[in-house]
Write a protein that holds these residues in place. Structure first.
Motif, mmCIF file in Angstrom:
data_model
loop_
_atom_site.group_PDB
_atom_site.id
_atom_site.type_symbol
_atom_site.label_atom_id
_atom_site.label_comp_id
_atom_site.label_asym_id
_atom_site.label_seq_id
_atom_site.Cartn_x
_atom_site.Cartn_y
_atom_site.Cartn_z
ATOM 1 N N MET A 1 0.902 -1.060 0.063
ATOM 2 C CA MET A 1 0.087 0.126 0.013
ATOM 3 C C MET A 1 0.697 1.218 -0.049
ATOM 4 O O MET A 1 0.397 2.286 -0.618
ATOM 5 N N LYS A 2 1.898 1.113 0.645
ATOM 6 C CA LYS A 2 2.729 2.244 0.774
ATOM 7 C C LYS A 2 3.488 2.514 -0.573
ATOM 8 O O LYS A 2 3.689 3.688 -0.836
ATOM 9 N N LYS A 3 3.927 1.508 -1.199
ATOM 10 C CA LYS A 3 4.314 1.844 -2.567
ATOM 11 C C LYS A 3 3.458 2.535 -3.539
ATOM 12 O O LYS A 3 3.689 3.306 -4.493
ATOM 13 N N PHE A 4 2.184 1.987 -3.591
ATOM 14 C CA PHE A 4 0.981 2.717 -4.336
ATOM 15 C C PHE A 4 0.883 4.132 -3.943
ATOM 16 O O PHE A 4 0.812 5.241 -4.855
ATOM 17 N N LYS A 5 1.058 4.586 -2.704
ATOM 18 C CA LYS A 5 0.989 5.974 -2.432
ATOM 19 C C LYS A 5 2.066 6.806 -2.851
ATOM 20 O O LYS A 5 2.079 7.953 -3.514
ATOM 21 N N ILE A 6 3.405 6.091 -2.984
ATOM 22 C CA ILE A 6 4.435 6.940 -3.399
ATOM 23 C C ILE A 6 4.464 6.889 -4.748
ATOM 24 O O ILE A 6 4.659 8.123 -5.375
ATOM 25 N N THR A 7 4.037 5.889 -5.447
ATOM 26 C CA THR A 7 3.875 6.017 -6.792
ATOM 27 C C THR A 7 2.698 7.049 -7.336
ATOM 28 O O THR A 7 3.017 7.606 -8.393
ATOM 29 N N LEU A 8 1.726 6.925 -6.713
ATOM 30 C CA LEU A 8 0.656 8.055 -7.065
ATOM 31 C C LEU A 8 1.200 9.512 -6.668
ATOM 32 O O LEU A 8 0.875 10.243 -7.643
ATOM 33 N N LEU A 9 1.770 9.851 -5.696
ATOM 34 C CA LEU A 9 2.303 10.985 -5.370
ATOM 35 C C LEU A 9 3.319 11.668 -6.264
ATOM 36 O O LEU A 9 3.230 12.692 -6.772
ATOM 37 N N ILE A 10 4.321 10.564 -6.871
ATOM 38 C CA ILE A 10 5.292 10.963 -7.935
ATOM 39 C C ILE A 10 4.644 11.401 -9.247
ATOM 40 O O ILE A 10 4.956 11.985 -9.797
ATOM 41 N N LEU A 11 3.379 10.451 -9.681
ATOM 42 C CA LEU A 11 2.615 10.717 -10.816
ATOM 43 C C LEU A 11 1.977 12.144 -10.704
ATOM 44 O O LEU A 11 2.005 12.933 -11.648
ATOM 45 N N LEU A 12 1.387 12.531 -9.582
ATOM 46 C CA LEU A 12 0.852 13.653 -9.562
ATOM 47 C C LEU A 12 1.758 15.006 -9.584
ATOM 48 O O LEU A 12 1.455 15.950 -10.185
ATOM 49 N N VAL A 13 2.747 14.824 -8.963
ATOM 50 C CA VAL A 13 4.013 15.874 -9.035
ATOM 51 C C VAL A 13 4.425 15.898 -10.695
ATOM 52 O O VAL A 13 4.581 17.250 -10.985
ATOM 53 N N LEU A 14 4.594 14.740 -11.220
ATOM 54 C CA LEU A 14 4.870 15.003 -12.863
ATOM 55 C C LEU A 14 3.777 15.394 -13.628
ATOM 56 O O LEU A 14 4.060 16.270 -14.413
ATOM 57 N N LEU A 15 2.673 15.154 -13.123
ATOM 58 C CA LEU A 15 1.585 15.903 -13.801
ATOM 59 C C LEU A 15 1.347 17.478 -13.658
ATOM 60 O O LEU A 15 1.081 18.051 -14.532
ATOM 61 N N VAL A 16 1.770 17.739 -12.405
ATOM 62 C CA VAL A 16 1.693 19.108 -11.896
ATOM 63 C C VAL A 16 2.860 20.047 -12.802
ATOM 64 O O VAL A 16 2.871 21.178 -13.380
ATOM 65 N N LEU A 17 4.084 19.356 -12.696
ATOM 66 C CA LEU A 17 5.297 20.005 -13.199
ATOM 67 C C LEU A 17 5.454 20.082 -14.609
ATOM 68 O O LEU A 17 6.289 20.960 -15.235
ATOM 69 N N SER A 18 4.943 18.937 -15.364
ATOM 70 C CA SER A 18 5.354 18.888 -16.865
ATOM 71 C C SER A 18 4.901 19.966 -17.484
ATOM 72 O O SER A 18 5.577 20.411 -18.447
ATOM 73 N N PRO A 19 3.594 20.843 -17.383
ATOM 74 C CA PRO A 19 3.463 21.872 -18.168
ATOM 75 C C PRO A 19 4.503 23.026 -17.903
ATOM 76 O O PRO A 19 4.704 23.700 -18.766
ATOM 77 N N ILE A 20 4.708 23.146 -16.537
ATOM 78 C CA ILE A 20 5.683 24.354 -16.152
ATOM 79 C C ILE A 20 6.815 23.972 -16.804
ATOM 80 O O ILE A 20 7.469 25.033 -17.432
ATOM 81 N N VAL A 21 7.489 22.906 -16.841
ATOM 82 C CA VAL A 21 8.789 22.770 -17.323
ATOM 83 C C VAL A 21 8.735 22.870 -18.996
ATOM 84 O O VAL A 21 9.457 23.421 -19.403
ATOM 85 N N TYR A 22 7.600 22.427 -19.506
ATOM 86 C CA TYR A 22 7.279 22.573 -21.111
ATOM 87 C C TYR A 22 7.379 24.113 -21.511
ATOM 88 O O TYR A 22 8.107 24.446 -22.328
ATOM 89 N N VAL A 23 6.708 25.101 -20.616
ATOM 90 C CA VAL A 23 6.837 26.160 -21.188
ATOM 91 C C VAL A 23 8.170 27.069 -20.927
ATOM 92 O O VAL A 23 8.521 27.651 -21.719
ATOM 93 N N GLN A 24 8.602 26.709 -19.615
ATOM 94 C CA GLN A 24 10.226 27.190 -19.577
ATOM 95 C C GLN A 24 11.131 26.908 -20.490
ATOM 96 O O GLN A 24 11.959 27.427 -21.125
ATOM 97 N N VAL A 25 11.165 25.451 -20.968
ATOM 98 C CA VAL A 25 11.969 25.088 -22.044
ATOM 99 C C VAL A 25 11.668 25.746 -23.405
ATOM 100 O O VAL A 25 12.599 26.184 -24.198
ATOM 101 N N ASN A 26 10.548 25.945 -23.687
ATOM 102 C CA ASN A 26 10.042 26.399 -24.936
ATOM 103 C C ASN A 26 10.326 28.063 -24.986
ATOM 104 O O ASN A 26 10.851 28.522 -26.015
#
Length: 66
Positions: A1-26
Motif C-alpha cells: 500500500m505504501k508503494k502505491f501511495k508513493i507512486t501516486l504522489l510521484i505521478l501527481l507531481v509529474l503531472l503538475v510539473l510537466s506543463p511548467i517545465v514545457y513552457v520554460q523550455v520552450n
C-alpha cells in the motif's frame, strides 16, 4: 500500500510539473532562436543585443474580447 501511495504522489507531481517545465523550455529555445537570428541574419553584434526573452502568452480566439 505504501508503494502505491508513493507512486501516486510521484505521478501527481509529474503531472503538475510537466506543463511548467514545457513552457520554460520552450521560452528558452525561442530566446535562443531569436538571438541566433539576430546575430546571423540581421548581422547584429552580441554587444548590441541587450537581452532576448521568450514570453509565453495565450492567444484568445477572435470572438472573445477582453
Amino acid at each position: 500500500m505504501k508503494k502505491f501511495k508513493i507512486t501516486l504522489l510521484i505521478l501527481l507531481v509529474l503531472l503538475v510539473l510537466s506543463p511548467i517545465v514545457y513552457v520554460q523550455v520552450n521560452k528558452m529555445l525561442y530566446a535562443k532562436r531569436v538571438n541566433a537570428y539576430l546575430l546571423e541574419e540581421e548581422h547584429y553584434r552580441q554587444e548590441e543585443i541587450q537581452s532576448v526573452q521568450g514570453i509565453w502568452g495565450v492567444k484568445l480566439p477572435p470572438f472573445i474580447r477582453l
